[in-house]
Design a protein around this motif. Structure first.
Motif, PDB file in Angstrom:
ATOM      1  N   HIS A 114       3.655  25.306 -15.244  1.00  0.00           N
ATOM      2  CA  HIS A 114       4.195  24.115 -14.569  1.00  0.00           C
ATOM      3  C   HIS A 114       3.565  23.899 -13.195  1.00  0.00           C
ATOM      4  CE1 HIS A 114       7.830  21.413 -13.781  1.00  0.00           C
ATOM      5  NE2 HIS A 114       7.203  21.458 -12.628  1.00  0.00           N
ATOM      6  N   GLY A 115       2.915  22.741 -13.044  1.00  0.00           N
ATOM      7  CA  GLY A 115       2.372  22.335 -11.746  1.00  0.00           C
ATOM      8  C   GLY A 115       0.908  22.662 -11.545  1.00  0.00           C
ATOM      9  N   TYR A 151       4.408  28.151  -8.291  1.00  0.00           N
ATOM     10  CA  TYR A 151       4.477  27.501  -9.598  1.00  0.00           C
ATOM     11  C   TYR A 151       5.369  28.358 -10.497  1.00  0.00           C
ATOM     12  CZ  TYR A 151       0.439  25.187  -7.564  1.00  0.00           C
ATOM     13  OH  TYR A 151      -0.383  24.488  -6.719  1.00  0.00           O
ATOM     14  N   ASP A 301       6.473  21.730  -4.134  1.00  0.00           N
ATOM     15  CA  ASP A 301       5.758  21.901  -5.410  1.00  0.00           C
ATOM     16  C   ASP A 301       4.387  22.529  -5.209  1.00  0.00           C
ATOM     17  OD1 ASP A 301       8.004  20.708  -6.405  1.00  0.00           O
ATOM     18  OD2 ASP A 301       7.027  18.874  -7.086  1.00  0.00           O
ATOM     19  N   GLU A 319      11.419  21.457  -9.711  1.00  0.00           N
ATOM     20  CA  GLU A 319      10.888  21.371  -8.349  1.00  0.00           C
ATOM     21  C   GLU A 319      10.811  22.754  -7.708  1.00  0.00           C
ATOM     22  OE1 GLU A 319      11.789  17.428  -6.015  1.00  0.00           O
ATOM     23  OE2 GLU A 319      13.690  18.375  -6.567  1.00  0.00           O
ATOM     24  N   HIS A 442       8.311  14.687 -14.218  1.00  0.00           N
ATOM     25  CA  HIS A 442       7.227  15.669 -14.059  1.00  0.00           C
ATOM     26  C   HIS A 442       5.969  15.174 -14.748  1.00  0.00           C
ATOM     27  CE1 HIS A 442       4.979  19.343 -13.982  1.00  0.00           C
ATOM     28  NE2 HIS A 442       5.217  19.705 -15.221  1.00  0.00           N
ATOM     29  N   HIS A 444       2.184  16.493 -15.961  1.00  0.00           N
ATOM     30  CA  HIS A 444       1.373  17.692 -16.194  1.00  0.00           C
ATOM     31  C   HIS A 444      -0.045  17.517 -15.646  1.00  0.00           C
ATOM     32  CE1 HIS A 444       3.748  19.552 -19.824  1.00  0.00           C
ATOM     33  NE2 HIS A 444       4.560  19.047 -18.918  1.00  0.00           N
ATOM     34  N   THR A 447      -1.207  16.960  -9.370  1.00  0.00           N
ATOM     35  CA  THR A 447      -0.182  16.903  -8.326  1.00  0.00           C
ATOM     36  C   THR A 447      -0.272  15.528  -7.690  1.00  0.00           C
ATOM     37  OG1 THR A 447      -0.277  19.284  -7.944  1.00  0.00           O
ATOM     38  CG2 THR A 447       0.660  17.934  -6.184  1.00  0.00           C
ATOM     39  N   LYS A 457       3.568  16.288  -4.812  1.00  0.00           N
ATOM     40  CA  LYS A 457       4.568  16.881  -5.706  1.00  0.00           C
ATOM     41  C   LYS A 457       4.065  16.743  -7.140  1.00  0.00           C
ATOM     42  CE  LYS A 457       9.127  16.759  -4.641  1.00  0.00           C
ATOM     43  NZ  LYS A 457       8.970  17.961  -5.298  1.00  0.00           N
ATOM     44  N   ASP A 458       4.652  17.520  -8.038  1.00  0.00           N
ATOM     45  CA  ASP A 458       4.391  17.295  -9.459  1.00  0.00           C
ATOM     46  C   ASP A 458       5.668  16.962 -10.214  1.00  0.00           C
ATOM     47  OD1 ASP A 458       5.575  19.924 -10.319  1.00  0.00           O
ATOM     48  OD2 ASP A 458       3.842  20.726  -9.251  1.00  0.00           O
ATOM     49  N   THR A 459       6.798  17.077  -9.524  1.00  0.00           N
ATOM     50  CA  THR A 459       8.093  16.771 -10.109  1.00  0.00           C
ATOM     51  C   THR A 459       8.895  16.053  -9.037  1.00  0.00           C
ATOM     52  OG1 THR A 459       7.946  18.884 -11.295  1.00  0.00           O
ATOM     53  CG2 THR A 459      10.081  17.746 -11.334  1.00  0.00           C
TER      54      THR A 459
END
Ligand SMILES: [Cu+2]
Length: 502
Positions: A114-115, A151, A301, A319, A442, A444, A447, A457-459
Motif C-alpha cells: 500500500h502506497g 507504508y 502517507d 492512511e 486510495h 494504487h 502518490t 497522499k495516496d489515501t
C-alpha cells in the motif's frame, strides 16, 4: 453482476464485437482491456529499470491460520506468521523487496504494498496484476521501493484485510537528518474476526441492506450507538458526518493488543520519538492522541510535509501519519478513539514510575485540536511541479446503506473497463461525494497531491457532500486500482481501474 465482460469475451476469441455493442460500455473513455498496458509488459519493466533497482532484500512471509493472543482474548484468525501485526519489512529507499509468500490459508490471497510506487506486476490485485495465489502455493513479489516513508501491506482479495493479514513496510531514507532518538510504529485495527464472526459474515449482513432498519445518526450528534448483529448504528462524528462507520467491532487493537493489556513503549524522559501511525482497520477511522503531549506531524502517507503541531490526528483506513514528540516523565496513554463509535484502543508510553491510567481513560487531547488536511502542505522537495491537468476523471462516489450498493460512477467493481490515461500526463481525479457517508479513497501505484494544497497522499478522506480533487503524474505505466479503503465498501463495488493506454 459481472457475468460476461468484454475482456473475457475478447480473450475468448469473440473479437468481432463492435464498440458500444455491450451495455456496460457507453462512454468514449472505455476501451477493450487490450488497449491498456499489461502488468507484465515491457513498459512496466522499463519503468522499473528507470528506478535504478538497488540491492535485493529478501523476506519470507507465511500466510497462516492460527491462534493469536491479543493480551486476554485469544482468537483463531489469519495472519502473516501467526503475528498481528505481522513483522515489519524494513529497507532503504531504492532497495528491492524480494518477498516470498507461502499461502497456507484455505483461500486464495495476494499482497498489496500500500502506497508504494512500484512496478505494476507486484501490486497484488487479483485479475488485474496477477492471478490470486492458490492455497498451498508460493509467490514471489520483487520490486524497488523508490520513496522513503511509512507504508504497509495487506491482501487485496475479498475482505481478508479485516482479518489479521497486515504489517508495516518502512522505507528508510539514509540521507534524512534524524531529528529523533527512537521510532515507534503504531498500527491501529478494528477487530471482530473469531470473536463475533468473520469479515465474510459481516459483509453478508451488510449486503442484506438496511431498508427495514432505522439507520439513525441523522442530526443528533449525542445519540447513542446501537448494535444489531454486526451492524453499528448511530456512529456520528462532528468531522466525518452522520455515519462514521457501520460495523460493530468488539475490540480496537493497537499493535495487536487490547486496551486492558496494552503494549508498553519504554523510553527515557526527554527522548524524541518518531511515531509512525498506520490505520489497518476495515471500517473505523481513529482519532489518535498521546496524553500529556502535543504531536508534530511530519509526514502524510509516507511523504514529508511542513511540520504542524496538533493535539490529535484523525486517521482514515489506509492512511498513515508520522509525528514527532518529546516524551515527558511518567506513564502516558496513546489512545486511538474509534471515531463516532464510542470505543477506544490504546498503548502506553512509560518513561518513569507511576500508575497506568485505567483502560477507558480518554486524554483531554482527544477533544482538543484535530489536525485537518488544509493545515498541511508538502515539505520543500515533496511538492509536485506546478502544472495544469491534461485530463480530469470524474469519479462519483455513489451508493448507500439501504441496498449496500457502493460504486464509482454507478459501475460496481468494474475492473474490465479502465479509465484511460496516457503516460506523461498530469491527471486530475475529481471525487464527488453527494451522500452522507465518508470514503477514504486510495489510488494504487502513485502518490497524488491534493489539488488545493499540494499535500502528498495516496489515501484521502472524501467527506459527505465534498468534492475532492487530487492530481498525479502518470509516470508508472500499468493498470491501477482506485477504490474506497473501507474494505466493505470496496468489496461491495466501490472500485475501479485506471489504465495507461498502450
Ligand atoms: Cu467508502
Amino acid at each position: 453482476m459481472r457475468a460476461l465482460t468484454r475482456r473475457s469475451l475478447l480473450r475468448g476469441g469473440a473479437v468481432a464485437l463492435p464498440f458500444g455493442g455491450l451495455a456496460a460500455c457507453s462512454s468514449d473513455e472505455e476501451r477493450p482491456a487490450r488497449s491498456f498496458v499489461e502488468s507484465d509488459s515491457d513498459r512496466v519493466a522499463a519503468a522499473e529499470a528507470d528506478r535504478s533497482p538497488g540491492p535485493v532484500r529478501e523476506f519470507n512471509l507465511n500466510a497462516v491460520e492460527s491462534e493469536v493472543d491479543f493480551g486476554g482474548p485469544t482468537v483463531t484468525t489469519w495472519s502473516y506468521g501467526g503475528k498481528v501485526p505481522g513483522d515489519p519489512i524494513r529497507l532503504s529507499k531504492g532497495e528491492q523487496v524480494k518477498a516470498t509468500i507461502v499461502n497456507d490459508l484455505p483461500d486464495p490471497t495476494t499482497i498489496h504494498w500500500h502506497g508504494v510506487q512500484l512496478r505494476c506486476d507486484a501490486d497484488g490485485v487479483p485479475d488485474v496484476t496477477q492471478a490470486a495465489i492458490a492455497p498451498g502455493e508460493t509467490f514471489t513479489y520483487k520490486f524497488t521501493a523508490p520513496d522513503p516513508g511509512t507504508y504497509w501491506f495487506h491482501p487485496h482479495v475479498g475482505v481478508q484485510l479485516d482479518r489479521g493479514l497486515y504489517a508495516p513496510l518502512i522505507v528508510e531514507d539514509p540521507d534524512e537528518p534524524a531529528d529523533w532518538d527512537l521510532e515507534w510504529t503504531v498500527v491501529l485495527d478494528d477487530w471482530m474476526d473469531g470473536v463475533t464472526g468473520t469479515p465474510e459474515d459481516v459483509l453478508a449482513q451488510l449486503r442484506e441492506g438496511m431498508g427495514g432498519m432505522d439507520h439513525g445518526g441523522h442530526g443528533d450528534m449525542d445519540m447513542e450507538t446501537a448494535v444489531d448483529g454486526h451492524t453499528l448504528m448511530g456512529a456520528s462524528s462532528d468531522i466525518l458526518g452522520p455515519d462514521a462507520g457501520d460495523v460493530h467491532y468488539p475490540h480496537h487493537l493497537v499493535n495487536g493488543r487490547v486496551a486492558a493489556d496494552p503494549e508498553v513503549f519504554e523510553a527515557d524522559p526527554g527522548a524524541r520519538v518518531r511515531i509512525r501511525l498506520i490505520n489497518a482497520g476495515g471500517d473505523t477511522a481513529y482519532r489518535v492522541a498521546l496524553a500529556g503531549h502535543r504531536l508534530t506531524v511530519t509526514h502524510t502517507d509516507g511523504f514529508p510535509c511542513a511540520p504542524v503541531e496538533t493535539d490529535s490526528i484523525l486517521v482514515g483506513m489506509g492512511e498513515r501519519y508520522d509525528a514527532i514528540t518529546t516524551l515527558e516523565d511518567g506513564v502516558f496513554a496513546l489512545v486511538a478513539e474509534a471515531e463516532g463509535k464510542r470505543a477506544r484502543g490504546r498503548a502506553l508510553v512509560r518513561t518513569g514510575s507511576g500508575e497506568a491510567p485505567p483502560a477507558d481513560f480518554a486524554p483531554e487531547e482527544l477533544t482538543g485540536h484535530v489536525l485537518a488536511y488544509d493545515e498541511l502542505e508538502p515539505a520543500e522537495g515533496a511538492a509536485l511541479e506546478a502544472r495544469e491537468p491534461d485530463r480530469t476523471i470524474d469519479l462519483e462516489l455513489v451508493g448507500g446503506m439501504m441496498d449496500y450498493d457502493w460504486s464509482i460512477n454507478g459501475r460496481p467493481h468494474d475492473l474490465d473497463n479502465p479509465y484511460a490515461i496516457e503516460e506523461g500526463e498530469r491527471v486530475r481525479l475529481r471525487f464527488a461525494n453527494g451522500h452522507d457517508m465518508w470514503h477514504p479513497m486510495h489510488l494504487h501505484g502513485h502518490t497524488f497531491a491534493l489539488a488545493d494544497s499540494g499535500l502528498r497522499k495516496d489515501t484521502a478522506i472524501v467527506l459527505p457532500g465534498q468534492t475532492l480533487e487530487v492530481d498525479f503524474d502518470a509516470v508508472n505505466p500499468g493498470r491501477w486500482m482506485v477504490h474506497c479503503h473501507n474494505v466493505y465498501h470496496g468489496e461491495a463495488g466501490m472500485m475501479a481501474v485506471i489504465g495507461y493506454r498502450v
